[in-house]
Scaffold this motif. Structure first.
Motif, PDB file in Angstrom:
ATOM      1  N   MET A   1     -11.487  31.721  59.720  1.00  0.00           N
ATOM      2  CA  MET A   1     -12.221  30.373  60.715  1.00  0.00           C
ATOM      3  C   MET A   1     -12.316  29.335  59.843  1.00  0.00           C
ATOM      4  O   MET A   1     -13.198  28.472  60.613  1.00  0.00           O
ATOM      5  CB  MET A   1     -13.360  31.414  61.644  1.00  0.00           C
TER       6      MET A   1
ATOM      7  N   ARG B   1     -18.115  29.901  65.648  1.00  0.00           N
ATOM      8  CA  ARG B   1     -17.111  29.796  66.201  1.00  0.00           C
ATOM      9  C   ARG B   1     -16.931  31.534  66.062  1.00  0.00           C
ATOM     10  O   ARG B   1     -16.575  32.714  67.063  1.00  0.00           O
ATOM     11  CB  ARG B   1     -16.287  29.618  65.335  1.00  0.00           C
TER      12      ARG B   1
ATOM     13  N   SER C   1     -12.714  22.999  69.867  1.00  0.00           N
ATOM     14  CA  SER C   1     -12.657  24.161  70.220  1.00  0.00           C
ATOM     15  C   SER C   1     -13.425  25.858  70.876  1.00  0.00           C
ATOM     16  O   SER C   1     -13.635  26.074  71.468  1.00  0.00           O
ATOM     17  CB  SER C   1     -11.233  24.956  69.296  1.00  0.00           C
ATOM     18  N   THR C   2     -13.927  25.530  69.813  1.00  0.00           N
ATOM     19  CA  THR C   2     -15.208  26.353  69.713  1.00  0.00           C
ATOM     20  C   THR C   2     -16.219  26.379  71.285  1.00  0.00           C
ATOM     21  O   THR C   2     -17.076  26.742  71.273  1.00  0.00           O
ATOM     22  CB  THR C   2     -17.040  26.110  68.787  1.00  0.00           C
TER      23      THR C   2
ATOM     24  N   ASP D   1     -21.213  25.941  61.686  1.00  0.00           N
ATOM     25  CA  ASP D   1     -19.926  25.921  62.478  1.00  0.00           C
ATOM     26  C   ASP D   1     -19.049  27.084  62.734  1.00  0.00           C
ATOM     27  O   ASP D   1     -18.484  27.529  63.072  1.00  0.00           O
ATOM     28  CB  ASP D   1     -18.918  24.478  62.355  1.00  0.00           C
ATOM     29  N   LEU D   2     -19.637  27.026  61.424  1.00  0.00           N
ATOM     30  CA  LEU D   2     -18.250  29.341  61.048  1.00  0.00           C
ATOM     31  C   LEU D   2     -19.070  30.309  61.556  1.00  0.00           C
ATOM     32  O   LEU D   2     -18.302  30.878  62.428  1.00  0.00           O
ATOM     33  CB  LEU D   2     -18.104  29.639  60.352  1.00  0.00           C
TER      34      LEU D   2
ATOM     35  N   ARG E   1     -24.218  25.625  72.286  1.00  0.00           N
ATOM     36  CA  ARG E   1     -23.107  24.950  72.910  1.00  0.00           C
ATOM     37  C   ARG E   1     -23.771  23.537  72.084  1.00  0.00           C
ATOM     38  O   ARG E   1     -22.685  21.941  71.900  1.00  0.00           O
ATOM     39  CB  ARG E   1     -22.727  24.597  74.081  1.00  0.00           C
TER      40      ARG E   1
ATOM     41  N   THR F   1     -17.119  21.415  66.797  1.00  0.00           N
ATOM     42  CA  THR F   1     -15.839  21.924  66.694  1.00  0.00           C
ATOM     43  C   THR F   1     -15.862  22.054  67.945  1.00  0.00           C
ATOM     44  O   THR F   1     -16.510  22.556  69.015  1.00  0.00           O
ATOM     45  CB  THR F   1     -15.525  23.159  65.688  1.00  0.00           C
TER      46      THR F   1
ATOM     47  N   ALA G   1     -19.394  32.841  69.114  1.00  0.00           N
ATOM     48  CA  ALA G   1     -18.291  32.493  70.020  1.00  0.00           C
ATOM     49  C   ALA G   1     -17.480  33.643  70.367  1.00  0.00           C
ATOM     50  O   ALA G   1     -16.877  34.331  71.770  1.00  0.00           O
ATOM     51  CB  ALA G   1     -17.782  30.981  70.546  1.00  0.00           C
ATOM     52  N   THR G   2     -15.973  33.794  69.535  1.00  0.00           N
ATOM     53  CA  THR G   2     -14.982  35.116  69.655  1.00  0.00           C
ATOM     54  C   THR G   2     -14.937  35.855  70.257  1.00  0.00           C
ATOM     55  O   THR G   2     -14.735  36.944  70.560  1.00  0.00           O
ATOM     56  CB  THR G   2     -13.873  34.504  68.023  1.00  0.00           C
TER      57      THR G   2
ATOM     58  N   THR H   1     -22.058  22.896  68.172  1.00  0.00           N
ATOM     59  CA  THR H   1     -20.772  22.957  68.016  1.00  0.00           C
ATOM     60  C   THR H   1     -21.029  21.660  67.509  1.00  0.00           C
ATOM     61  O   THR H   1     -20.748  20.768  67.562  1.00  0.00           O
ATOM     62  CB  THR H   1     -20.033  24.103  67.773  1.00  0.00           C
TER      63      THR H   1
ATOM     64  N   ALA I   1     -13.872  24.640  60.181  1.00  0.00           N
ATOM     65  CA  ALA I   1     -15.134  25.442  60.345  1.00  0.00           C
ATOM     66  C   ALA I   1     -15.451  23.542  59.908  1.00  0.00           C
ATOM     67  O   ALA I   1     -15.015  23.684  58.064  1.00  0.00           O
ATOM     68  CB  ALA I   1     -15.933  25.730  59.734  1.00  0.00           C
TER      69      ALA I   1
END
Length: 460
Positions: A114, A127, A207-208, A123-124, A200, A205, A130-131, A203, A118
């Motif tokens: 990941m 992510r 996609s995130t 951000d990492l 939210r 990114t 969220a994943t 972030t 990022a």
């Protein structure tokens, strides 16, 4: 928002707009204010950064410091000779340390995969959160039976007689019911819903952000609370929701409710900072690896042991000692380890010699002391630990350069009787956790094999 990166103990120039890689005076002041308001900032925020006239110098905290219009990412200086060219690799190694220190139970290679996409450490982690939340949500949200009271057309559960014959006395078409209902609107899910909305907004990114938007629909029936009203104390991890435990730790870290204080008070500058003291991370990561490596050997590994005091006066103990790591077996302290997150000049950690490449003021080859960067104060501290804990094996443990391997560098006997031993060792934290745990186990066993009983133990 503009983003800059810097290594721990690094400097960033303060210049007028247009200077590449430099802070403007306004940005430097904003970061200084954010550092002062952060719980880890210390006096005037100097523990995080110090603002001079023409530059800003950061301390030994790593992570992300955010202020209006600017964010500063502080990365660990794992290798003194390295630069910030490969930031994704540095972030992955830092996340591995945080994972070990806080027992986040990330899959091996998860952070490295990941980290490539990022922009910052924050951000990492968003992510990762969220994943993993999406994976857990697909298996279903945990639900508990919640007590409900309502006026219904048909009886459900038990009749609430008092309400029925008072409030509903003139409503024969309504029955006052008390019943239990399975509902996902529980404290654990309220934390997750708050984290989705809060992260939210932070972030960077796409996609995130898209994944968090999808998760918001899955938690649509859960009450949305602000971070300062989340029911942390009401959350209980048990067998039915055990799979959510590590995810809760990540959420607690990102929402600013754990020990490092990632959140800000209301008067703080806008932004989300995520900071960690590197000394604490290194100590906790080493302790976790030692527990794994020594689990089957009957050793008890403790951090920040507070069982002993230096002095006693009129039956009152004074000056409590807190060794970083204490290793016990059968109730006896067999080793004490003090971790030091700083580079050690292992090449000069020898018995002293004349270095032909370095010269003194008279032009003669410089005489090296053989200390190699080991602090005299650290040695004094270890002597006190050994005396008070009656421990014969002491160790100062430093980070090794990535790829150089974990090894014992030097071993000293302690004056005057030579019954105690002080070892200097280095551990390669860039290796896999499994390899690092095995290496630490070998270092400890190697040290204990050479250990003789302490004077008090021999007298007994």
């Amino acid at each position: 928002m503009r983003h800059l990166a810097c290594p721990e103990w690094g400097r960033i120039a303060v210049a007028q707009k247009g200077a590449q890689g430099a802070l403007s005076p306004r940005e430097a002041l904003a970061l200084e204010q954010a550092a002062r308001s952060h719980p880890l900032g210390g006096r005037d925020g100097c523990a995080i950064l110090t603002h001079y006239r023409d530059h800003v110098k950061v301390g030994q905290l790593v992570g992300v410091l955010s202020a209006p219009g600017i964010s500063l990412e502080i990365l660990p200086k794992i290798d003194p000779a390295s630069h910030l060219d490969n930031r994704s690799s540095l972030r992955a190694r830092l996340v591995s340390l945080i994972d070990l220190a806080h027992d986040l139970r990330l899959a091996e290679g998860e952070a490295a995969a990941m980290a490539r996409g990022a922009e910052t450490l924050l951000d990492l982690f968003i992510r990762i959160f969220a994943t993993r939340l999406a994976t857990q949500a697909r298996q279903g949200l945990p639900r508990h039976y919640l007590a409900r009271e309502d006026d219904l057309r048909a009886l459900r559960g038990q009749l609430h007689a008092t309400r029925q014959f008072t409030v509903n006395a003139v409503r024969p078409d309504r029955l006052a019911c008390r019943y239990d209902e399975l509902d996902a609107d529980i404290p654990l899910m309220q934390v997750m819903a708050c984290a989705i909305v809060s992260l939210r907004r932070r972030t960077r990114t796409l996609s995130t952000a898209r994944l968090l938007d999808e998760l918001r629909y899955a938690f649509d029936d859960v009450t949305l609370l602000p971070p300062n009203r989340l029911p942390w104390q009401a959350i209980t991890i048990e067998r039915s929701n055990k799979r959510w435990e590590s995810l809760l730790k990540v959420a607690r870290m990102l929402l600013g409710q754990d020990w490092q204080g990632t959140g800000h008070k209301g008067s703080a500058p806008r932004g989300h900072s995520l900071l960690f003291p590197m000394n604490d991370l290194f100590e906790k990561a080493v302790a976790t690896l030692l527990r794994r490596g020594l689990a089957d050997a009957g050793y008890d590994v403790r951090t920040q042991d507070q069982s002993r005091y230096c002095l006693r006066e009129n039956s009152r103990d004074l000056f409590q000692m807190r060794p970083d790591i204490v290793i016990r077996k059968n109730g006896r302290t067999v080793a004490i380890i003090d971790t030091k997150w700083k580079p050690l000049d292992a090449d000069h950690l020898d018995r002293g010699h004349l270095d032909q490449n370095e010269h003194d003021a008279g032009g003669e080859p410089a005489s090296l002391s053989g200390k190699g960067g080991v602090s005299q104060g650290d040695v004094y501290q270890m002597m006190a630990y050994g005396q008070v804990h009656d421990c014969a094996q002491l160790m100062l443990l430093y980070p090794a350069r990535p790829g150089s391997g974990s090894r014992m560098l030097r071993s000293f006997t302690v004056h005057p009787d030579g019954e105690r031993t002080l070892s200097i060792a280095a551990v390669d934290m860039a290796a896999s956790p499994r390899a690092s745990a095995r290496a630490l186990r070998d270092l400890i066993v190697q040290s204990l094999d050479r250990t003789r009983p302490s004077p008090r133990q021999r007298a007994a």
